[in-house]
Motif scaffolding. Structure first.
Motif, PDB file in Angstrom:
ATOM      1  N   LYS A 145       0.829  -1.197   0.000  1.00 13.01           N
ATOM      2  CA  LYS A 145       0.000   0.000   0.000  1.00 13.01           C
ATOM      3  C   LYS A 145       0.865   1.249   0.000  1.00 13.01           C
ATOM      4  O   LYS A 145       1.953   1.256   0.557  1.00 13.01           O
ATOM      5  CB  LYS A 145      -0.882   0.039   1.251  1.00 13.01           C
ATOM      6  CG  LYS A 145      -2.046  -0.886   1.226  1.00 13.01           C
ATOM      7  CD  LYS A 145      -2.889  -0.663   2.460  1.00 13.01           C
ATOM      8  CE  LYS A 145      -4.056  -1.624   2.497  1.00 13.01           C
ATOM      9  NZ  LYS A 145      -4.846  -1.429   3.701  1.00 13.01           N
ATOM     10  N   LYS A 146       0.325   2.273  -0.618  1.00 14.36           N
ATOM     11  CA  LYS A 146       0.954   3.584  -0.565  1.00 14.36           C
ATOM     12  C   LYS A 146       0.122   4.424   0.391  1.00 14.36           C
ATOM     13  O   LYS A 146      -1.107   4.357   0.375  1.00 14.36           O
ATOM     14  CB  LYS A 146       0.998   4.214  -1.952  1.00 14.36           C
ATOM     15  CG  LYS A 146       1.934   3.465  -2.902  1.00 14.36           C
ATOM     16  CD  LYS A 146       2.020   4.165  -4.251  1.00 14.36           C
ATOM     17  CE  LYS A 146       3.054   3.513  -5.110  1.00 14.36           C
ATOM     18  NZ  LYS A 146       4.276   4.279  -5.189  1.00 14.36           N
ATOM     19  N   THR A 147       0.783   5.201   1.237  1.00 17.80           N
ATOM     20  CA  THR A 147       0.070   5.995   2.233  1.00 17.80           C
ATOM     21  C   THR A 147       0.544   7.438   2.230  1.00 17.80           C
ATOM     22  O   THR A 147       1.618   7.757   1.716  1.00 17.80           O
ATOM     23  CB  THR A 147       0.268   5.417   3.651  1.00 17.80           C
ATOM     24  OG1 THR A 147       1.661   5.437   3.958  1.00 17.80           O
ATOM     25  CG2 THR A 147      -0.271   4.004   3.762  1.00 17.80           C
ATOM     26  N   THR A 148      -0.270   8.292   2.832  1.00 16.96           N
ATOM     27  CA  THR A 148       0.090   9.685   3.036  1.00 16.96           C
ATOM     28  C   THR A 148      -0.631  10.199   4.280  1.00 16.96           C
ATOM     29  O   THR A 148      -1.693   9.698   4.636  1.00 16.96           O
ATOM     30  CB  THR A 148      -0.256  10.569   1.812  1.00 16.96           C
ATOM     31  OG1 THR A 148       0.183  11.902   2.074  1.00 16.96           O
ATOM     32  CG2 THR A 148      -1.741  10.584   1.522  1.00 16.96           C
ATOM     33  N   ALA A 153      -4.749   5.887   2.283  1.00 19.23           N
ATOM     34  CA  ALA A 153      -3.995   4.710   1.845  1.00 19.23           C
ATOM     35  C   ALA A 153      -4.589   4.212   0.539  1.00 19.23           C
ATOM     36  O   ALA A 153      -5.805   4.250   0.341  1.00 19.23           O
ATOM     37  CB  ALA A 153      -4.058   3.614   2.901  1.00 19.23           C
ATOM     38  N   PHE A 173       0.224   9.969  -3.397  1.00 18.37           N
ATOM     39  CA  PHE A 173       0.857   8.781  -2.826  1.00 18.37           C
ATOM     40  C   PHE A 173       2.217   8.579  -3.473  1.00 18.37           C
ATOM     41  O   PHE A 173       2.311   8.405  -4.677  1.00 18.37           O
ATOM     42  CB  PHE A 173      -0.015   7.546  -3.078  1.00 18.37           C
ATOM     43  CG  PHE A 173      -1.399   7.654  -2.527  1.00 18.37           C
ATOM     44  CD1 PHE A 173      -1.650   7.389  -1.201  1.00 18.37           C
ATOM     45  CD2 PHE A 173      -2.462   8.052  -3.342  1.00 18.37           C
ATOM     46  CE1 PHE A 173      -2.931   7.489  -0.683  1.00 18.37           C
ATOM     47  CE2 PHE A 173      -3.742   8.149  -2.830  1.00 18.37           C
ATOM     48  CZ  PHE A 173      -3.987   7.864  -1.503  1.00 18.37           C
TER      49      PHE A 173
END
Length: 175
Positions: free
Chosen positions: A21-24, A51, A174
């Motif tokens: 997963k890519k998150t911020t 996410a 992201f």
């Protein structure tokens, strides 16, 4: 032989990294409830957690209600008060959904559809809205804008100073 095993281990590790997963923690949700009678009911929350799973298209957001910043302190007080979002009792809202298919590995701009559940004040409603996903050098930016019917979440306005259906805009980058 050892070099081959090491190379194979690196390939497997790299593949699993790209599948994550890519998150911020700096996504933005904008709230625009302006009307012809009042241009002040606007706010931004720039500390939204988001996410995205590029493999499945699953996307999630969580926003703290008190982090919405209005220019007018009276509106800010009403927004967080019991009649509106009651941020003391319901400190956050969430969205969990899915993006329609986009090629997250190839640079480009993709029109997608987002479908999911938005929960505000313990009321959950399904929403579907068009969105745009842009991929550039491995960075994925997702943007969606949609009207939100406040009465669906137990928030009642007269529609004169505060729109009954404010425009919500969500943007997340992201990396």
């Amino acid at each position: 032989m050892k070099k081959t095993i090491l190379l194979l281990a690196l390939v497997v590790a790299t593949g699993s990294l790209f599948a994550q997963k890519k998150t911020t923690t700096s996504a933005t949700v904008s709230f625009d409830a302006t009307t012809p009678a009042d241009a002040l009911p606007k706010a931004d929350n720039n500390t939204v957690i988001a996410a995205l799973d590029p493999k499945t298209g699953d996307i999630q957001f969580e926003a703290t209600v008190q982090n919405f910043a209005f220019t007018n302190p009276t509106i800010q007080s009403h927004f967080n008060g019991e009649k509106w979002l009651n941020s003391e009792k319901y400190p956050k809202f969430t969205f969990k959904g899915k993006l329609s298919k986009a090629d997250f590995k190839k640079d480009g701009t993709y029109p997608v559809t987002v479908t999911g559940n938005l929960t505000v004040k313990e009321t959950t409603k399904e929403i579907t809205t068009p969105a745009t996903v842009t991929v550039k050098a491995g960075v994925i930016t997702a943007t969606a804008a949609f009207p939100l019917t406040l009465a669906d979440y137990g928030i009642v306005t007269d529609g004169k100073k505060i729109a009954k259906e404010p425009k919500i805009t969500v943007t997340a980058e992201f990396k």
